[in-house]
Design a protein around this motif. Structure first.
Motif, PDB file in Angstrom:
ATOM      1  N   PRO A 181       0.819  -1.218   0.000  1.00 63.59           N
ATOM      2  CA  PRO A 181       0.000   0.000   0.000  1.00 63.59           C
ATOM      3  C   PRO A 181       0.851   1.265   0.000  1.00 63.59           C
ATOM      4  O   PRO A 181       1.989   1.272   0.481  1.00 63.59           O
ATOM      5  N   LYS A 182       0.311   2.320  -0.539  1.00 60.53           N
ATOM      6  CA  LYS A 182       1.009   3.602  -0.540  1.00 60.53           C
ATOM      7  C   LYS A 182       1.069   4.151   0.880  1.00 60.53           C
ATOM      8  O   LYS A 182       0.178   3.920   1.690  1.00 60.53           O
ATOM      9  N   SER A 183       2.146   4.874   1.157  1.00 56.20           N
ATOM     10  CA  SER A 183       2.336   5.429   2.489  1.00 56.20           C
ATOM     11  C   SER A 183       1.219   6.418   2.837  1.00 56.20           C
ATOM     12  O   SER A 183       0.838   7.269   2.018  1.00 56.20           O
ATOM     13  N   GLY A 184       0.697   6.273   4.039  1.00 59.57           N
ATOM     14  CA  GLY A 184      -0.290   7.221   4.522  1.00 59.57           C
ATOM     15  C   GLY A 184      -1.723   6.947   4.085  1.00 59.57           C
ATOM     16  O   GLY A 184      -2.629   7.710   4.435  1.00 59.57           O
ATOM     17  N   VAL A 185      -1.955   5.874   3.348  1.00 60.68           N
ATOM     18  CA  VAL A 185      -3.312   5.591   2.890  1.00 60.68           C
ATOM     19  C   VAL A 185      -4.186   5.148   4.063  1.00 60.68           C
ATOM     20  O   VAL A 185      -3.723   4.429   4.958  1.00 60.68           O
ATOM     21  N   ASN A 186      -5.402   5.590   4.062  1.00 61.18           N
ATOM     22  CA  ASN A 186      -6.336   5.205   5.118  1.00 61.18           C
ATOM     23  C   ASN A 186      -6.780   3.757   4.927  1.00 61.18           C
ATOM     24  O   ASN A 186      -6.857   3.254   3.801  1.00 61.18           O
ATOM     25  N   LEU A 187      -7.100   3.114   6.054  1.00 58.72           N
ATOM     26  CA  LEU A 187      -7.542   1.719   5.981  1.00 58.72           C
ATOM     27  C   LEU A 187      -8.749   1.563   5.074  1.00 58.72           C
ATOM     28  O   LEU A 187      -8.855   0.601   4.314  1.00 58.72           O
ATOM     29  N   ASP A 188      -9.641   2.520   5.139  1.00 60.38           N
ATOM     30  CA  ASP A 188     -10.855   2.430   4.322  1.00 60.38           C
ATOM     31  C   ASP A 188     -10.552   2.515   2.835  1.00 60.38           C
ATOM     32  O   ASP A 188     -11.359   2.083   2.009  1.00 60.38           O
ATOM     33  N   ASP A 189      -9.377   3.076   2.496  1.00 52.51           N
ATOM     34  CA  ASP A 189      -9.022   3.253   1.085  1.00 52.51           C
ATOM     35  C   ASP A 189      -8.092   2.164   0.559  1.00 52.51           C
ATOM     36  O   ASP A 189      -7.703   2.188  -0.618  1.00 52.51           O
ATOM     37  N   LEU A 190      -7.729   1.218   1.415  1.00 49.59           N
ATOM     38  CA  LEU A 190      -6.882   0.117   0.960  1.00 49.59           C
ATOM     39  C   LEU A 190      -7.621  -0.740  -0.064  1.00 49.59           C
ATOM     40  O   LEU A 190      -8.817  -1.012   0.090  1.00 49.59           O
ATOM     41  N   VAL A 191      -6.889  -1.192  -1.089  1.00 44.66           N
ATOM     42  CA  VAL A 191      -7.497  -2.037  -2.123  1.00 44.66           C
ATOM     43  C   VAL A 191      -7.825  -3.397  -1.538  1.00 44.66           C
ATOM     44  O   VAL A 191      -7.022  -3.993  -0.811  1.00 44.66           O
ATOM     45  N   ARG A 192      -9.024  -3.868  -1.818  1.00 46.52           N
ATOM     46  CA  ARG A 192      -9.438  -5.208  -1.398  1.00 46.52           C
ATOM     47  C   ARG A 192      -9.310  -6.161  -2.582  1.00 46.52           C
ATOM     48  O   ARG A 192      -9.598  -5.788  -3.725  1.00 46.52           O
ATOM     49  N   TYR A 193      -8.908  -7.411  -2.285  1.00 46.15           N
ATOM     50  CA  TYR A 193      -8.754  -8.420  -3.327  1.00 46.15           C
ATOM     51  C   TYR A 193      -9.713  -9.572  -3.033  1.00 46.15           C
ATOM     52  O   TYR A 193      -9.568 -10.282  -2.041  1.00 46.15           O
ATOM     53  N   GLN A 194     -10.671  -9.723  -3.903  1.00 42.78           N
ATOM     54  CA  GLN A 194     -11.714 -10.734  -3.716  1.00 42.78           C
ATOM     55  C   GLN A 194     -11.302 -12.054  -4.367  1.00 42.78           C
ATOM     56  O   GLN A 194     -10.777 -12.074  -5.492  1.00 42.78           O
ATOM     57  N   SER A 195     -11.535 -13.132  -3.655  1.00 44.18           N
ATOM     58  CA  SER A 195     -11.204 -14.447  -4.203  1.00 44.18           C
ATOM     59  C   SER A 195     -12.028 -14.735  -5.453  1.00 44.18           C
ATOM     60  O   SER A 195     -13.140 -14.218  -5.619  1.00 44.18           O
ATOM     61  N   THR A 196     -11.454 -15.592  -6.311  1.00 39.63           N
ATOM     62  CA  THR A 196     -12.175 -16.004  -7.510  1.00 39.63           C
ATOM     63  C   THR A 196     -13.131 -17.114  -7.120  1.00 39.63           C
ATOM     64  O   THR A 196     -12.781 -18.295  -7.127  1.00 39.63           O
ATOM     65  N   GLY A 197     -14.317 -16.766  -6.721  1.00 36.25           N
ATOM     66  CA  GLY A 197     -15.273 -17.758  -6.266  1.00 36.25           C
ATOM     67  C   GLY A 197     -15.030 -18.146  -4.826  1.00 36.25           C
ATOM     68  O   GLY A 197     -14.298 -17.487  -4.078  1.00 36.25           O
ATOM     69  N   SER A 198     -15.640 -19.237  -4.425  1.00 36.66           N
ATOM     70  CA  SER A 198     -15.511 -19.717  -3.045  1.00 36.66           C
ATOM     71  C   SER A 198     -14.246 -20.559  -2.901  1.00 36.66           C
ATOM     72  O   SER A 198     -13.939 -21.386  -3.760  1.00 36.66           O
ATOM     73  N   VAL A 199     -13.531 -20.365  -1.800  1.00 34.86           N
ATOM     74  CA  VAL A 199     -12.268 -21.076  -1.572  1.00 34.86           C
ATOM     75  C   VAL A 199     -12.235 -21.657  -0.158  1.00 34.86           C
ATOM     76  O   VAL A 199     -12.979 -21.236   0.719  1.00 34.86           O
ATOM     77  N   ASP A 200     -11.358 -22.632   0.022  1.00 30.25           N
ATOM     78  CA  ASP A 200     -11.130 -23.140   1.375  1.00 30.25           C
ATOM     79  C   ASP A 200      -9.684 -22.916   1.812  1.00 30.25           C
ATOM     80  O   ASP A 200      -9.330 -23.144   2.966  1.00 30.25           O
ATOM     81  N   GLN A 201      -8.825 -22.449   0.872  1.00 33.78           N
ATOM     82  CA  GLN A 201      -7.433 -22.126   1.179  1.00 33.78           C
ATOM     83  C   GLN A 201      -6.961 -20.972   0.299  1.00 33.78           C
ATOM     84  O   GLN A 201      -7.434 -20.814  -0.832  1.00 33.78           O
ATOM     85  N   VAL A 202      -6.022 -20.200   0.841  1.00 35.61           N
ATOM     86  CA  VAL A 202      -5.374 -19.139   0.060  1.00 35.61           C
ATOM     87  C   VAL A 202      -3.886 -19.208   0.360  1.00 35.61           C
ATOM     88  O   VAL A 202      -3.483 -19.286   1.526  1.00 35.61           O
ATOM     89  N   LEU A 203      -3.056 -19.213  -0.680  1.00 34.16           N
ATOM     90  CA  LEU A 203      -1.604 -19.265  -0.514  1.00 34.16           C
ATOM     91  C   LEU A 203      -1.004 -17.917  -0.918  1.00 34.16           C
ATOM     92  O   LEU A 203      -1.254 -17.421  -2.013  1.00 34.16           O
ATOM     93  N   GLU A 204      -0.223 -17.335  -0.006  1.00 33.21           N
ATOM     94  CA  GLU A 204       0.504 -16.099  -0.302  1.00 33.21           C
ATOM     95  C   GLU A 204       1.988 -16.408  -0.443  1.00 33.21           C
ATOM     96  O   GLU A 204       2.585 -17.059   0.426  1.00 33.21           O
TER      97      GLU A 204
END
Length: 215
Positions: free
Chosen positions: A169-192
């Motif tokens: 995220p860019k420095s100083g960005v508000n939590l409400d303005d953070l980009v959200r990443y939605q899963s592609t459909g329903s999942v039971d695991q996510v790997l970062e």
């Protein structure tokens, strides 16, 4: 998370010179691998031989370099184990298609909320696997992240989507303005994993998990 000369010389002082014996000849020839040496029958020559320690260090350096080249050409991904995983004497691996990672498991809300936030880096070939109790859509964000990621959406042992090169995220960005990443459909695991390490992973790739104890 979810949200691096030897020269021929005329003898002048016998104390400074030695006559070439069979053993000296072998040593001199070995040294010639590193420095040019000249031998003329019975003539007295001054031997400038490499110190045995230097020879040993050179041999070790060659061995290390050869090993590095071998593994570098093998094309296999290097996997780093964290100190915590070694201390716990257990490791979990996840294989996604042809890629293999050593992972930390985040399967409780507190671990999932923290994710990889506030860390300075993630070792090459490592990742964090978020495990959910049910199959459902999930939303992730990059709050307090210091390095970019790839997010791999997994359902029923298969990849159903990949979010690639997710930036910090860019420095100083508000939590409400953070980009959200939605899963592609329903999942039971996510790997970062580190950004770019999922470049060869594609939708439909099979996912398998294995645990190893006593490493």
């Amino acid at each position: 998370m979810p949200t691096k000369e030897t020269r021929l010389t005329s003898p002048t002082d016998s104390k400074e010179y030695v006559q070439i014996s069979f053993i000296n000849l072998i040593v001199q020839n070995l040294s010639s691998l590193y420095y040019p040496t000249y031998i003329c029958g019975n003539r007295w020559v001054k031997i400038v031989a490499m110190n045995r320690t230097v020879l040993s260090m050179a041999s070790i350096a060659v061995l290390i370099a050869g090993t590095a080249i071998f593994f570098g050409l093998s094309g296999e991904k290097r996997i780093s184990l964290s100190a915590e995983q070694v201390a716990n004497n257990s490791t979990t691996f996840i294989t996604v298609g042809s890629d293999k990672f050593v992972v930390e498991i985040a399967d409780i809300p507190e671990e999932q909320a923290q994710g990889l936030s506030d860390r300075d880096y993630l070792p090459t070939g490592a990742g964090m696997l978020f495990v959910f109790g049910e199959v459902r859509p999930v939303t992730f964000w990059m709050n307090k992240m210091r390095f970019p990621l790839d997010m791999i959406w997994i359902s029923d042992g298969k990849v159903i989507g990949v979010e690639r090169h997710v930036p910090t995220p860019k420095s100083g960005v508000n939590l409400d303005d953070l980009v959200r990443y939605q899963s592609t459909g329903s999942v039971d695991q996510v790997l970062e994993v580190n950004a770019g390490e999922a470049d060869s992973i594609k939708v439909g790739d099979k996912v398998t998990i294995s645990s190893v104890n006593g490493i």
